[in-house]
Design a protein around this motif. Structure first.
Motif, PDB file in Angstrom:
ATOM      1  N   SER A  55    -124.734  25.526 -27.140  1.00 54.59           N
ATOM      2  CA  SER A  55    -124.978  24.099 -27.334  1.00 54.59           C
ATOM      3  C   SER A  55    -124.223  23.305 -26.264  1.00 54.59           C
ATOM      4  O   SER A  55    -123.218  23.753 -25.716  1.00 54.59           O
ATOM      5  CB  SER A  55    -124.499  23.711 -28.724  1.00 54.59           C
ATOM      6  N   LYS A  56    -124.725  22.105 -25.994  1.00 56.04           N
ATOM      7  CA  LYS A  56    -124.106  21.308 -24.935  1.00 56.04           C
ATOM      8  C   LYS A  56    -122.651  20.971 -25.242  1.00 56.04           C
ATOM      9  O   LYS A  56    -121.833  20.833 -24.344  1.00 56.04           O
ATOM     10  CB  LYS A  56    -124.915  20.027 -24.729  1.00 56.04           C
ATOM     11  N   VAL A  57    -122.327  20.891 -26.530  1.00 51.29           N
ATOM     12  CA  VAL A  57    -120.945  20.568 -26.861  1.00 51.29           C
ATOM     13  C   VAL A  57    -120.009  21.704 -26.432  1.00 51.29           C
ATOM     14  O   VAL A  57    -118.830  21.486 -26.163  1.00 51.29           O
ATOM     15  CB  VAL A  57    -120.815  20.255 -28.373  1.00 51.29           C
ATOM     16  N   ASP A  58    -120.538  22.904 -26.322  1.00 51.85           N
ATOM     17  CA  ASP A  58    -119.732  24.039 -25.864  1.00 51.85           C
ATOM     18  C   ASP A  58    -119.714  24.169 -24.349  1.00 51.85           C
ATOM     19  O   ASP A  58    -118.829  24.791 -23.787  1.00 51.85           O
ATOM     20  CB  ASP A  58    -120.290  25.349 -26.455  1.00 51.85           C
ATOM     21  N   VAL A  59    -120.713  23.593 -23.713  1.00 53.02           N
ATOM     22  CA  VAL A  59    -120.855  23.743 -22.263  1.00 53.02           C
ATOM     23  C   VAL A  59    -120.131  22.605 -21.526  1.00 53.02           C
ATOM     24  O   VAL A  59    -119.538  22.811 -20.474  1.00 53.02           O
ATOM     25  CB  VAL A  59    -122.358  23.764 -21.897  1.00 53.02           C
ATOM     26  N   ILE A  60    -120.153  21.435 -22.130  1.00 46.11           N
ATOM     27  CA  ILE A  60    -119.610  20.260 -21.437  1.00 46.11           C
ATOM     28  C   ILE A  60    -118.090  20.322 -21.410  1.00 46.11           C
ATOM     29  O   ILE A  60    -117.447  20.544 -22.443  1.00 46.11           O
ATOM     30  CB  ILE A  60    -120.109  18.981 -22.155  1.00 46.11           C
ATOM     31  N   ASN A  61    -117.530  20.137 -20.219  1.00 45.87           N
ATOM     32  CA  ASN A  61    -116.080  20.039 -20.142  1.00 45.87           C
ATOM     33  C   ASN A  61    -115.603  18.933 -19.204  1.00 45.87           C
ATOM     34  O   ASN A  61    -114.422  18.802 -18.953  1.00 45.87           O
ATOM     35  CB  ASN A  61    -115.452  21.379 -19.741  1.00 45.87           C
ATOM     36  N   MET A  62    -116.550  18.146 -18.682  1.00 44.97           N
ATOM     37  CA  MET A  62    -116.158  17.023 -17.826  1.00 44.97           C
ATOM     38  C   MET A  62    -116.970  15.788 -18.210  1.00 44.97           C
ATOM     39  O   MET A  62    -118.112  15.901 -18.677  1.00 44.97           O
ATOM     40  CB  MET A  62    -116.434  17.344 -16.348  1.00 44.97           C
ATOM     41  N   VAL A  63    -116.369  14.635 -18.002  1.00 44.03           N
ATOM     42  CA  VAL A  63    -117.082  13.390 -18.247  1.00 44.03           C
ATOM     43  C   VAL A  63    -116.843  12.473 -17.043  1.00 44.03           C
ATOM     44  O   VAL A  63    -115.766  12.483 -16.451  1.00 44.03           O
ATOM     45  CB  VAL A  63    -116.646  12.763 -19.592  1.00 44.03           C
ATOM     46  N   GLY A  64    -117.883  11.754 -16.652  1.00 45.10           N
ATOM     47  CA  GLY A  64    -117.800  10.910 -15.468  1.00 45.10           C
ATOM     48  C   GLY A  64    -116.819   9.775 -15.650  1.00 45.10           C
ATOM     49  O   GLY A  64    -116.855   9.082 -16.668  1.00 45.10           O
ATOM     50  N   LYS A  65    -115.939   9.621 -14.665  1.00 43.55           N
ATOM     51  CA  LYS A  65    -114.987   8.518 -14.745  1.00 43.55           C
ATOM     52  C   LYS A  65    -115.721   7.195 -14.533  1.00 43.55           C
ATOM     53  O   LYS A  65    -115.487   6.216 -15.227  1.00 43.55           O
ATOM     54  CB  LYS A  65    -113.917   8.704 -13.670  1.00 43.55           C
ATOM     55  N   PHE A  66    -116.656   7.198 -13.595  1.00 39.87           N
ATOM     56  CA  PHE A  66    -117.427   5.997 -13.291  1.00 39.87           C
ATOM     57  C   PHE A  66    -118.863   6.191 -13.780  1.00 39.87           C
ATOM     58  O   PHE A  66    -119.295   7.304 -14.058  1.00 39.87           O
ATOM     59  CB  PHE A  66    -117.449   5.734 -11.783  1.00 39.87           C
ATOM     60  N   GLY A  67    -119.603   5.102 -13.798  1.00 36.98           N
ATOM     61  CA  GLY A  67    -121.011   5.188 -14.165  1.00 36.98           C
ATOM     62  C   GLY A  67    -121.851   5.825 -13.080  1.00 36.98           C
ATOM     63  O   GLY A  67    -123.006   6.172 -13.302  1.00 36.98           O
ATOM     64  N   ASN A  68    -121.285   5.961 -11.873  1.00 36.85           N
ATOM     65  CA  ASN A  68    -122.025   6.582 -10.774  1.00 36.85           C
ATOM     66  C   ASN A  68    -121.225   7.729 -10.160  1.00 36.85           C
ATOM     67  O   ASN A  68    -121.313   7.970  -8.960  1.00 36.85           O
ATOM     68  CB  ASN A  68    -122.370   5.542  -9.711  1.00 36.85           C
ATOM     69  N   SER A  69    -120.450   8.413 -10.970  1.00 37.68           N
ATOM     70  CA  SER A  69    -119.622   9.506 -10.454  1.00 37.68           C
ATOM     71  C   SER A  69    -120.480  10.515  -9.697  1.00 37.68           C
ATOM     72  O   SER A  69    -121.551  10.899 -10.154  1.00 37.68           O
ATOM     73  CB  SER A  69    -118.916  10.214 -11.606  1.00 37.68           C
ATOM     74  N   SER A  70    -119.976  10.916  -8.534  1.00 36.15           N
ATOM     75  CA  SER A  70    -120.739  11.836  -7.686  1.00 36.15           C
ATOM     76  C   SER A  70    -120.572  13.266  -8.178  1.00 36.15           C
ATOM     77  O   SER A  70    -119.488  13.674  -8.605  1.00 36.15           O
ATOM     78  CB  SER A  70    -120.236  11.709  -6.250  1.00 36.15           C
ATOM     79  N   LEU A  71    -121.658  14.024  -8.094  1.00 34.02           N
ATOM     80  CA  LEU A  71    -121.619  15.415  -8.552  1.00 34.02           C
ATOM     81  C   LEU A  71    -120.722  16.277  -7.690  1.00 34.02           C
ATOM     82  O   LEU A  71    -120.245  17.313  -8.133  1.00 34.02           O
ATOM     83  CB  LEU A  71    -123.035  16.026  -8.531  1.00 34.02           C
TER      84      LEU A  71
ATOM     85  N   LYS B  83    -117.923  15.188  -6.108  1.00 34.42           N
ATOM     86  CA  LYS B  83    -116.531  14.738  -6.052  1.00 34.42           C
ATOM     87  C   LYS B  83    -115.901  14.938  -7.429  1.00 34.42           C
ATOM     88  O   LYS B  83    -116.087  14.140  -8.341  1.00 34.42           O
ATOM     89  CB  LYS B  83    -116.457  13.275  -5.643  1.00 34.42           C
ATOM     90  N   VAL B  84    -115.179  16.025  -7.538  1.00 35.58           N
ATOM     91  CA  VAL B  84    -114.598  16.383  -8.836  1.00 35.58           C
ATOM     92  C   VAL B  84    -113.570  15.343  -9.271  1.00 35.58           C
ATOM     93  O   VAL B  84    -113.343  15.132 -10.461  1.00 35.58           O
ATOM     94  CB  VAL B  84    -113.987  17.797  -8.755  1.00 35.58           C
ATOM     95  N   SER B  85    -112.963  14.652  -8.282  1.00 33.53           N
ATOM     96  CA  SER B  85    -111.959  13.658  -8.641  1.00 33.53           C
ATOM     97  C   SER B  85    -112.565  12.473  -9.383  1.00 33.53           C
ATOM     98  O   SER B  85    -111.848  11.686  -9.984  1.00 33.53           O
ATOM     99  CB  SER B  85    -111.255  13.165  -7.384  1.00 33.53           C
ATOM    100  N   GLU B  86    -113.870  12.321  -9.328  1.00 36.37           N
ATOM    101  CA  GLU B  86    -114.508  11.217 -10.046  1.00 36.37           C
ATOM    102  C   GLU B  86    -114.896  11.610 -11.471  1.00 36.37           C
ATOM    103  O   GLU B  86    -115.689  10.925 -12.109  1.00 36.37           O
ATOM    104  CB  GLU B  86    -115.741  10.735  -9.273  1.00 36.37           C
ATOM    105  N   TRP B  87    -114.384  12.735 -11.916  1.00 32.45           N
ATOM    106  CA  TRP B  87    -114.681  13.183 -13.278  1.00 32.45           C
ATOM    107  C   TRP B  87    -113.366  13.462 -13.992  1.00 32.45           C
ATOM    108  O   TRP B  87    -112.372  13.811 -13.359  1.00 32.45           O
ATOM    109  CB  TRP B  87    -115.545  14.450 -13.253  1.00 32.45           C
ATOM    110  N   VAL B  88    -113.353  13.299 -15.292  1.00 32.15           N
ATOM    111  CA  VAL B  88    -112.146  13.614 -16.049  1.00 32.15           C
ATOM    112  C   VAL B  88    -112.466  14.736 -17.032  1.00 32.15           C
ATOM    113  O   VAL B  88    -113.576  14.805 -17.560  1.00 32.15           O
ATOM    114  CB  VAL B  88    -111.593  12.391 -16.818  1.00 32.15           C
ATOM    115  N   PRO B  89    -111.513  15.625 -17.258  1.00 34.23           N
ATOM    116  CA  PRO B  89    -111.780  16.743 -18.164  1.00 34.23           C
ATOM    117  C   PRO B  89    -111.890  16.279 -19.616  1.00 34.23           C
ATOM    118  O   PRO B  89    -111.292  15.285 -20.009  1.00 34.23           O
ATOM    119  CB  PRO B  89    -110.577  17.661 -17.968  1.00 34.23           C
ATOM    120  N   VAL B  90    -112.669  17.014 -20.365  1.00 33.18           N
ATOM    121  CA  VAL B  90    -112.832  16.742 -21.792  1.00 33.18           C
ATOM    122  C   VAL B  90    -111.952  17.709 -22.566  1.00 33.18           C
ATOM    123  O   VAL B  90    -112.047  18.925 -22.376  1.00 33.18           O
ATOM    124  CB  VAL B  90    -114.302  16.920 -22.224  1.00 33.18           C
TER     125      VAL B  90
END
Lengths: 632, 252
Positions: free
Chosen positions: A482-498, A500-507
């Motif tokens: 399930s996606k809840v098991d796969v997802i581990n990052m969330v975009g910091k911005f509304g246009n976070s670049s795929l 640029k890992v720095s534009e994402w925050v870990p879940v």
């Protein structure tokens, strides 16, 4: 606070660069390998990922980050957004003059005049910013604030001076006659007339799409039904050129017997919206929609739309193939300085409903989507800060061949929440991602859905089924995949670049309760996923005049509990008439979304410590009232 | 001999204390007091309260028989957003959408909703309280959605009140949930408060002083004329020696 944040970003980037430097042994060869991405993720341009590591970008948060907040689609023009780089060729081909150089906002009406001498701004005094670049006249905007609750009419962009102001202040007599009512409308519908004048020129943004009828030769608008004042569908509502639209309205079921209502040619038939007319794409070309293909609701194959007709199923007493949703996907092209409609296709959804004999209604939704030919538009949730109501960006961190994010862009592929829907005569958990609830920025949500089980279902041997059904109900998928098991990052911005890992925050993922599946009592099924709580920490970033909302922390909490069959009513636990084995009890699963704002900018959330009392009190802001202090 | 310098001897006209006091000290007070509102007993201030929805609400949906036959309804979902439109850190309005999934034959005629709030005021008067927005709307026909657009107003010592123009939509489509849409504006409000002693004295002093200046100027003029001309009886004391700086009775 801001400096700390900058430093953190710099540190992160520095670490990424070091990691990459050791890993890039034969980068070009590695990049050619196409790794399998998680289901639903969009492809990653590894070359850009390489560049992102080679040339890390730093965020200068002292500047106004939200320079172009209206550009909400990558690779596609957001109509009306003047600073969207994707719009330049479209605007020039349509000879469309986009006014305003920042965010397009329907609430803002702009007026320029040479009679305006100066502004009295609250913060800066840079007059150039208020001048129109073409005419060098000073501009003011009238903020039609829905919050304040009053409106101004749009005077248009007006460059002439005296006549405009005199027209604004002149006294007009009240007359019953209105010239605009009496002059024939721009769409003549007289049978047999030649092409109306509007067709002599190409469509411009917002023009009504024209339909040419064949049975009675004439022109009308291309119908995209929209709700009337009462919420019922108004078929006279037009589709507009290049204007995306999505409307939901109630189709009143006429009085009559169900078999009479449930047949072809009615508004419940998809052909009602496709046949008997041709879409006028330019002054000389028309396009027929009658041979369009739809997905058959039963066989899930592509068939001609005209073959899917509503029919009354006498045995089941339901009306099958009722159209509940139709989306027109218009594809347009910009070539040789002209913008034309290239093709149209539809996405449809059908339902089987019990049409009662009393007058009632069926909810239908009608949408229009405009896509530039050969483009892959990618919606953003903000530019750069998240906008309220836009979807949260969820993704998975990839480390090979380069650090990047596998991003799940659509509602079908991302994390969604359960909700109850009415389907096939039962109120129960939504089964498909489309029916589930999307997680959107800034909207705190409490939701859930209902599962039905008998005493037998909650026996030890059947518990595995209950667990997987509850897991599917809460997360929308199978445990582990399930996606809840796969997802581990969330975009910091509304246009976070795929890339640029720095534009994402870990879940952060955590569990409450016991998920170890111990043996339990009969009638109790334990280790069932009963709740999912998604929590975000948000902050405002950038200039205080135009702060941008960012996500700086995220957590998904799974709660494991038990379903227990209980003796609520006497017949729940006694076998009267042999009905006990079919006695269903309701079990609820729950989901929530919370957004917690961090005041005072970006940083680590700390326990609240009230500031020490000041020895010298701050100057109150009304001390020189009615004059204001600078900066207030 | 020449007159090289001259000093004047002063005459002091003395009258009983009470007559002068009444004339120019008490009269301004009486005058100001007679004009009412001398002592400030109540004042107002305008402020925007910091209102927070406590993520706690009660919803009661009433209908006709069909609704009750479905026994317990499905799980509604609620979406709330508190907007800070002017970025001042205080929420300006609350948007909420409640979606209640219904069976095909359920009819909704009445919606009662309580949403609990924390209400903070931190300016002239400081206050924190918990209260509730109460929405109670009914319609004669089966409804599909309810729209509420309201201002939050404080009624001191009673309850928070909503000025709520609401709109019902009907009928409900058979595949449509009941939707309750709302916008509650946390508007600036006018608050009554009892002023502190310093504020009361300040307002009193301002009024007294403005009358005193007028009365003093006029009464001085009248007293001087009345006493010097002997209209009023007074004791006259003449200085034995000029009361000037540095004057000494002896020259050595």
């Amino acid at each position: 606070m801001y400096n700390t944040h900058l430093l953190l970003i710099a540190l992160l980037l520095h670490r990424s660069v070091n990691a990459a430097a050791t890993a890039t042994v034969n980068l070009t060869a590695t990049l050619t390998i196409s790794l399998p991405l998680p289901t639903g993720a969009i492809p990653i341009n590894w070359t850009l990922a390489e560049q992102a590591i080679a040339f890390p970008t730093t965020l200068n948060i002292q500047q106004d980050l939200g320079q172009c907040t209206c550009d909400l689609t990558l690779n596609s023009c957001d109509i009306g957004c003047c600073c969207d780089p994707d719009c330049a060729s479209l605007y020039s081909s349509l000879n469309y003059k986009c006014t305003g150089n920042t965010a397009s906002n329907d609430n803002v009406v702009r007026m320029c005049s040479s009679l305006l001498a100066m502004v009295n701004p609250l913060a800066s005094t840079n007059l150039v910013a208020y001048k129109d670049s073409d005419s060098n006249q000073l501009c003011v905007v009238i903020n039609n604030s829905p919050i304040k609750g009053f409106y101004y009419a749009d005077p248009g962009t007006f460059y002439q001076t005296d006549s405009f102001f005199s027209s604004q202040i002149q006294m007009n007599p009240y007359l019953f006659s209105r010239q605009s009512y009496d002059i024939l409308s721009t769409l003549p519908s007289t049978p047999g007339t030649v092409n109306p004048t509007i067709l002599a020129q190409p469509y411009s943004i917002g023009d009504y799409l024209v339909a040419q009828y064949t049975d009675i030769p004439g022109y009308g608008v291309f119908s995209l039904p929209a709700p009337s004042m009462s919420g019922s569908c108004n078929d006279g509502s037009p589709a507009k050129f290049l204007v995306p639209s999505s409307k939901t309205c109630n189709r009143i079921v006429p009085m009559g017997t169900a078999p009479d209502i449930c047949k072809s040619g009615t508004p419940f038939d998809v052909s009602y919206y496709l046949t008997g007319f041709q879409l006028v794409t330019s002054s000389s070309t028309q396009m027929s929609l009658s041979s369009m293909s739809c997905i058959d609701p039963v066989s899930r194959t592509s068939v001609a739309c005209s073959t899917i007709v509503p029919f009354w199923n006498t045995t089941a007493a339901i009306c099958q193939n009722i159209l509940t949703s139709i989306t027109f996907n218009f594809t347009y092209a910009v070539s040789n300085g002209a913008t034309t409609i290239i093709s149209v296709n539809t996405t449809t959804r059908f339902s089987n409903l019990n049409l009662p004999s009393i007058s009632t209604a069926v909810m239908q939704s009608f949408s229009a989507i405009w896509t530039l030919q050969n483009s892959t538009p990618q919606p953003k949730s903000g530019n750069p800060g998240y906008q309220i109501g836009k979807p949260i960006l969820f993704g998975t961190l990839l480390t090979q061949p380069l650090p990047a994010i596998a991003y799940f862009p659509t509602k079908q592929s991302t994390l969604t929440l359960p909700q109850d829907i009415y389907s096939k005569g039962v109120l129960g958990c939504a089964q498909t991602p489309g029916e589930r609830l999307e997680i959107t920025f800034g909207e705190d949500v409490l939701s859930g859905c209902t599962l039905y089980y008998t005493y037998q279902d909650l026996q030890q041997g059947n518990c595995a089924n209950v667990r997987s059904a509850a897991y599917a109900a809460v997360t929308g998928g199978v445990q582990g995949l399930s996606k809840v098991d796969v997802i581990n990052m969330v975009g910091k911005f509304g246009n976070s670049s795929l890339v640029k890992v720095s534009e994402w925050v870990p879940v952060i993922s955590s569990n409450i309760g016991d998920s170890s599946q111990p043996a339990t009592n009969p009638g109790t099924c334990s280790s069932v996923l009963t709740a999912l709580d998604v929590q975000f920490i948000t902050a405002k970033l950038g200039s205080s005049n135009n702060p941008q909302s960012v996500i700086i922390g995220a957590r998904i909490v799974k709660t494991w509990g038990a379903f227990t069959y209980r003796c609520i009513l006497p017949n729940d636990c006694r076998n009267v008439g042999g009905l006990l084995p079919r006695r269903l009890q309701k079990f609820r699963v729950r989901a929530s979304v919370s957004f917690v704002g961090v005041n005072g900018g970006v940083g680590i959330v700390q326990p609240f410590v009230p500031p020490p009392p000041r020895l010298i009190p701050l100057l109150p802001d009304d001390i020189f009232y009615p004059f204001s202090l600078p900066g207030n | 001999m020449f007159t090289i310098d001259s000093l004047s001897f002063k005459r002091h006209f003395r009258v009983p204390l009470v007559s002068t006091a009444i004339g120019d000290r008490i009269l301004p007070f009486v005058w100001a007091y007679a004009g009412h509102s001398f002592w400030l007993k109540m004042n107002t201030f305008i402020a925007q309260p910091a209102v927070t929805y406590m993520r706690d609400s009660l919803l009661l949906v009433d209908g006709v028989d069909a609704l009750f036959e479905s026994n317990v309804m499905a799980v509604p979902n609620i979406k709330v957003t508190e907007f800070d439109a002017d970025n001042d850190g205080i929420a300006d309005f609350l948007n909420f959408t409640i979606r209640v999934p219904l069976n095909q034959f359920d009819y909704v005629r009445r919606v009662r909703l309580a949403m609990f709030l924390r209400y903070d005021l931190d300016s002239v008067a400081r206050m924190t309280m918990q209260s509730a927005i109460l929405i109670d709307e009914s319609t004669p026909s089966s409804a599909s959605s309810l729209f509420v657009n309201a201002d939050l107003k404080i009624l001191i010592r009673t309850k928070l009140d909503l000025t709520s123009p609401s709109t019902w939509n009907s009928p409900r489509a058979i595949n449509q949930p009941l939707n309750i849409h709302g916008r509650i504006k946390y508007a600036k409000d006018v608050y009554l408060y009892r002023p502190s002693i310093m504020e009361v004295l300040k307002f009193g002093w301002i009024q007294y002083l403005s009358y005193f200046a007028l009365v003093y100027t006029i009464s001085r003029f009248i007293f001087t004329w009345a006493i010097r001309s002997g209209v009023v009886r007074s004791h006259v004391i003449v200085d034995v020696l000029p009361k000037q700086d540095g004057f000494r009775g002896h020259v050595f």
